[in-house]
Scaffold this active site. Structure first.
Site, mmCIF file in Angstrom:
data_model
loop_
_atom_site.group_PDB
_atom_site.id
_atom_site.type_symbol
_atom_site.label_atom_id
_atom_site.label_comp_id
_atom_site.label_asym_id
_atom_site.label_seq_id
_atom_site.Cartn_x
_atom_site.Cartn_y
_atom_site.Cartn_z
ATOM 1 N N PHE A 75 -2.309 6.297 12.227
ATOM 2 C CA PHE A 75 -2.571 7.699 11.886
ATOM 3 C C PHE A 75 -3.849 8.225 12.512
ATOM 4 C CE2 PHE A 75 -3.916 4.851 8.391
ATOM 5 C CZ PHE A 75 -5.281 4.897 8.633
ATOM 6 N N TYR A 120 -16.930 29.968 47.104
ATOM 7 C CA TYR A 120 -16.198 28.858 46.490
ATOM 8 C C TYR A 120 -15.075 29.315 45.566
ATOM 9 C CZ TYR A 120 -19.980 25.683 47.965
ATOM 10 O OH TYR A 120 -20.889 24.953 48.682
ATOM 11 N N HIS A 129 -3.416 16.591 -2.319
ATOM 12 C CA HIS A 129 -3.869 16.595 -0.924
ATOM 13 C C HIS A 129 -3.647 17.947 -0.230
ATOM 14 C CE1 HIS A 129 -4.358 12.411 -1.626
ATOM 15 N NE2 HIS A 129 -4.465 12.064 -0.362
ATOM 16 N N GLU A 158 -12.597 5.402 4.611
ATOM 17 C CA GLU A 158 -12.180 6.010 5.867
ATOM 18 C C GLU A 158 -13.445 6.486 6.577
ATOM 19 O OE1 GLU A 158 -9.470 8.859 4.224
ATOM 20 O OE2 GLU A 158 -8.185 7.271 3.418
ATOM 21 N N TYR A 179 0.821 -1.208 0.000
ATOM 22 C CA TYR A 179 0.000 0.000 0.000
ATOM 23 C C TYR A 179 0.862 1.268 0.000
ATOM 24 C CZ TYR A 179 -2.987 3.801 1.528
ATOM 25 O OH TYR A 179 -3.629 5.006 1.604
ATOM 26 N N ASN A 185 0.977 11.031 6.224
ATOM 27 C CA ASN A 185 0.165 10.056 6.941
ATOM 28 C C ASN A 185 0.571 10.043 8.413
ATOM 29 O OD1 ASN A 185 -0.848 6.702 5.926
ATOM 30 N ND2 ASN A 185 -2.028 8.528 6.239
ATOM 31 N N ARG A 240 -12.419 29.945 48.193
ATOM 32 C CA ARG A 240 -12.146 28.831 49.100
ATOM 33 C C ARG A 240 -11.722 27.558 48.353
ATOM 34 N NH1 ARG A 240 -16.973 26.176 52.161
ATOM 35 N NH2 ARG A 240 -17.919 28.150 51.534
#
Length: 507
Positions: free
Chosen positions: A327, A278, A83, A412, A53, A195, A281
Site C-alpha cells: 500500500f 533557445y 476512516h 506507520e 491482520y 488499503n 531552437r
C-alpha cells in the site's frame, strides 16, 4: 464495446475508453474464479479464528487486538466510518470514476479475499455512472489512500454522497433511481477496499492522460509561434537530433518539420539571423525531455493500475497469508513529482516564447501585438498572467515525496505523500494549459500579422480552428474570456489530425 478486467492487463488506453468514452467494464471469468477461491480462504480463517491482520485483529496500532468472529462485519463497518475523514473539495468525477475502475481491477487479482458481490458493486457503480463524492485531502499515501477510499466505500454501502445524472445527492437516492441495493461489508472487505493506492493512482492517471494531450498540443502551438517569429528550420534538421540519440527528441523534431513542411513564414539560418533563441531552437530538446518523463510515468502507472496494493495478501488458496507494505505509494509519489516537473517545463518554455512574441525588443512585430500601441495595451498583461502561472508551478513542483510524517502512534512511521503529489501534478497541468492558451492567442495574432496565406497547410488549419474560439485582436477587450475559452477547447480539443499526423503521434 466493453473493457474486460482481469487484474493484470489494464492499460492507460483501456482506462481512457472507460473513463471518457464511457465504455462498460466487466470482470473476466478467470479472475472471478480467483476471487472466489481467495474468499473461501478468508471465510475459513474466520471460522478457525486464526490470528490474521485486519480479519481477526484490529487495524494499525490496534493490530494486536483480537476480534471475535461474530464481530467481523462490525469491524469492517467501523473501519469505513472512522476512516472517512477526507476534507476539502471533491475529486473531479473522472477521478472518482477511475478509483472505481482501479479498485475493481486490483481486487480481481484474487489476492484480497473479498466476495465477488463487492466487485460486482464497484462495476455497477462504474457502468451506471454513480460516482462517489470523495474529498481530495486527507491521505498520507501509505497504509493506502485510507481517507479517500473510505469515502468510496461509504457509497458502496449506501452512505455518503454521489454524483449521479449531473447532480450531487445522498447515495441512497441515486441507488433507488438506479435500482441498486447497497452492499453489507463482511470480514476483510472494508480493509481490502481502503488499503490501496487507488486515489493517487486514479488522480495520476487522469493527470497523465491530460498531460499527454497537452504535450502534443504544445508542439502544435509552438509551430504557430515559430511562424509568427519567422523561426529557423535548420534547428529541427533530422541529423542534429539523430546525432544526440534521444528518440523523443527526434520525434518532436519530426512532428515540427511535418507541421511546418510547406510554410512560407519560416526561414533558414543566415536568411534573417544565424540562430534563434533557445525557446525556439531547443523545442525538441526540452519538449523531448518532457516526453521521456511521460513515458516513465505511464510505465509506473500501468504497473500500479494492475497491482495488488492492500494488506494482508492471500496466496495459494489461503495457505499463505502475508502482511506487507504494498500500500506504500512511493513509486507513484516519485512518478507524480516527476510529472509535475515535466509539465512545468512545458509552461516555462512556452512563457519564454510568449515574451518573444510580445516584446518589441525581441521581434519586429507590433509592440505587445497591439492594434494601436500606446492607446491599446494588446497582449501586455497576458504575458503577466503566464508569468504568474509558471511561478505558481514552480512552487507546486516542489517534490511531495521527500516529505513524511509518522502516524498511527508511530506504527506507520514513513509515508509517501503520493496523493498530494498527484493532486499537485493535476494543478500544474491545469496551469500549463492556460499558459499554452496564452501562447496560442499571441501566436495567432503574430501569424495573422505575417499573413495567414503564407502559413503551412497544417498551421493554417489549426489557425482557422482556433479563430472560431478566439477572434482577432482588433481592439482591447477582456482577454480573460479568450484565455478561458481556448483553455476549455484545448481540454476537450475537437481538432482532428490527419492520417500522417496520427502516425507521428504513435512514434
Amino acid at each position: 464495446m466493453m473493457v474486460t478486467l482481469d487484474g493484470s492487463s489494464l492499460t492507460t488506453a483501456d482506462a481512457q475508453r472507460v473513463l471518457f468514452d464511457f465504455e462498460e467494464a466487466a470482470a473476466s471469468a478467470e479472475s472471478m474464479d480467483r476471487v472466489k477461491k481467495s474468499r473461501a480462504a478468508v471465510e475459513r480463517m474466520v471460522q478457525e479464528e486464526k490470528t490474521i491482520y485486519g480479519i481477526t485483529t484490529g487495524f494499525g496500532k490496534f493490530s494486536d487486538v483480537l476480534i471475535q468472529k461474530e464481530d467481523a462485519a462490525a469491524l469492517q463497518l467501523n473501519l469505513i466510518l472512522s476512516h472517512a475523514c477526507g476534507v476539502g473539495d471533491p475529486f473531479p468525477e473522472s477521478v472518482s470514476r477511475a478509483m472505481l475502475l482501479l479498485r475493481a481491477n486490483a481486487l480481481l487479482k484474487g489476492f484480497s479475499g473479498v466476495r465477488a458481490e463487492l466487485i460486482d458493486q464497484l462495476l455497477a457503480y462504474l457502468n451506471k455512472r454513480i460516482h462517489p463524492v470523495i474529498p481530495q485531502q486527507g491521505s498520507l499515501g501509505a497504509s493506502g489512500d485510507l481517507a479517500p477510499l473510505s469515502h468510496l466505500a461509504l457509497a458502496l454501502i449506501g452512505q455518503g454522497e454521489v454524483f449521479f445524472e449531473g447532480t450531487r445527492m445522498p447515495t441512497m437516492a441515486a441507488l433507488e433511481k438506479a435500482r441498486i441495493e447497497p452492499v453489507v461489508l463482511t470480514s476483510k472487505e472494508g480493509l481490502a477496499l481502503i488499503n490501496g493506492t487507488q486515489a493517487m493512482t486514479a488522480m495520476g492517471l487522469i493527470a497523465y492522460i491530460e498531460a499527454e494531450k497537452l504535450a502534443f498540443q504544445s508542439e502544435r502551438i509552438a509551430s504557430l509561434t515559430i511562424e509568427g517569429l519567422q523561426g529557423i528550420m535548420d534547428a529541427f534538421d533530422e541529423d542534429i537530433h539523430a546525432a544526440r540519440g534521444y528518440q523523443e527528441q527526434m520525434d518532436v523534431a519530426e512532428r515540427i518539420r511535418y507541421y511546418l513542411s510547406d510554410s512560407k513564414l519560416t526561414t533558414v539560418q543566415g536568411e534573417l539571423r544565424v540562430q534563434d533563441a533557445y525557446s525556439i531552437r531547443c523545442i525538441p530538446q526540452v519538449h523531448g525531455a518532457s516526453w521521456q518523463t511521460l513515458a516513465y510515468v505511464k510505465e509506473k502507472l500501468e504497473i500500479e493500475m494492475n497491482a495488488a496494493t492492500d494488506n494482508p495478501l492471500i496466496f495459494h488458496d489461503g495457505s499463505k497469508i502475508i502482511s506487507g507494505g504494498n500500500f506504500h505509494g512511493q513509486p507513484i509519489a516519485f512518478a507524480m513529482d516527476f510529472l509535475k516537473i515535466a509539465a512545468a517545463e512545458l509552461a516555462n518554455i512556452s512563457e519564454r516564447r510568449i515574451e518573444r512574441l510580445v516584446n518589441p525588443q525581441l521581434n519586429d512585430l507590433p509592440p505587445f501585438l497591439s492594434p494601436q500601441p500606446g492607446l491599446q495595451s494588446g497582449a501586455m498583461i497576458m504575458q503577466y498572467a503566464a508569468a504568474s502561472l509558471v511561478s505558481e508551478n514552480k512552487t507546486l513542483a516542489h517534490p511531495a515525496s521527500v516529505d513524511s510524517i509518522p502516524s498511527s502512534a508511530n506504527q506507520e512511521d514513513h509515508v509517501s505523500m503520493g496523493t498530494i503529489a498527484s493532486r499537485h501534478a493535476y494543478q500544474v497541468i491545469a496551469n500549463t494549459r492556460r499558459v499554452l492558451a496564452i501562447e496560442a492567442i499571441c501566436a495567432l495574432q503574430a501569424v495573422e500579422y505575417r499573413g495567414i496565406e503564407n502559413a503551412s497547410t497544417y498551421t493554417k488549419q489549426l489557425f482557422l480552428e482556433m479563430r472560431k474560439i478566439v477572434p482577432s485582436i482588433q481592439e482591447d477587450r477582456v482577454f480573460s474570456y479568450d484565455i478561458e475559452h481556448l483553455n476549455d477547447w484545448l481540454k476537450k480539443e475537437s481538432f482532428l489530425p490527419d492520417q500522417h499526423h496520427q502516425k507521428l503521434m504513435t512514434n
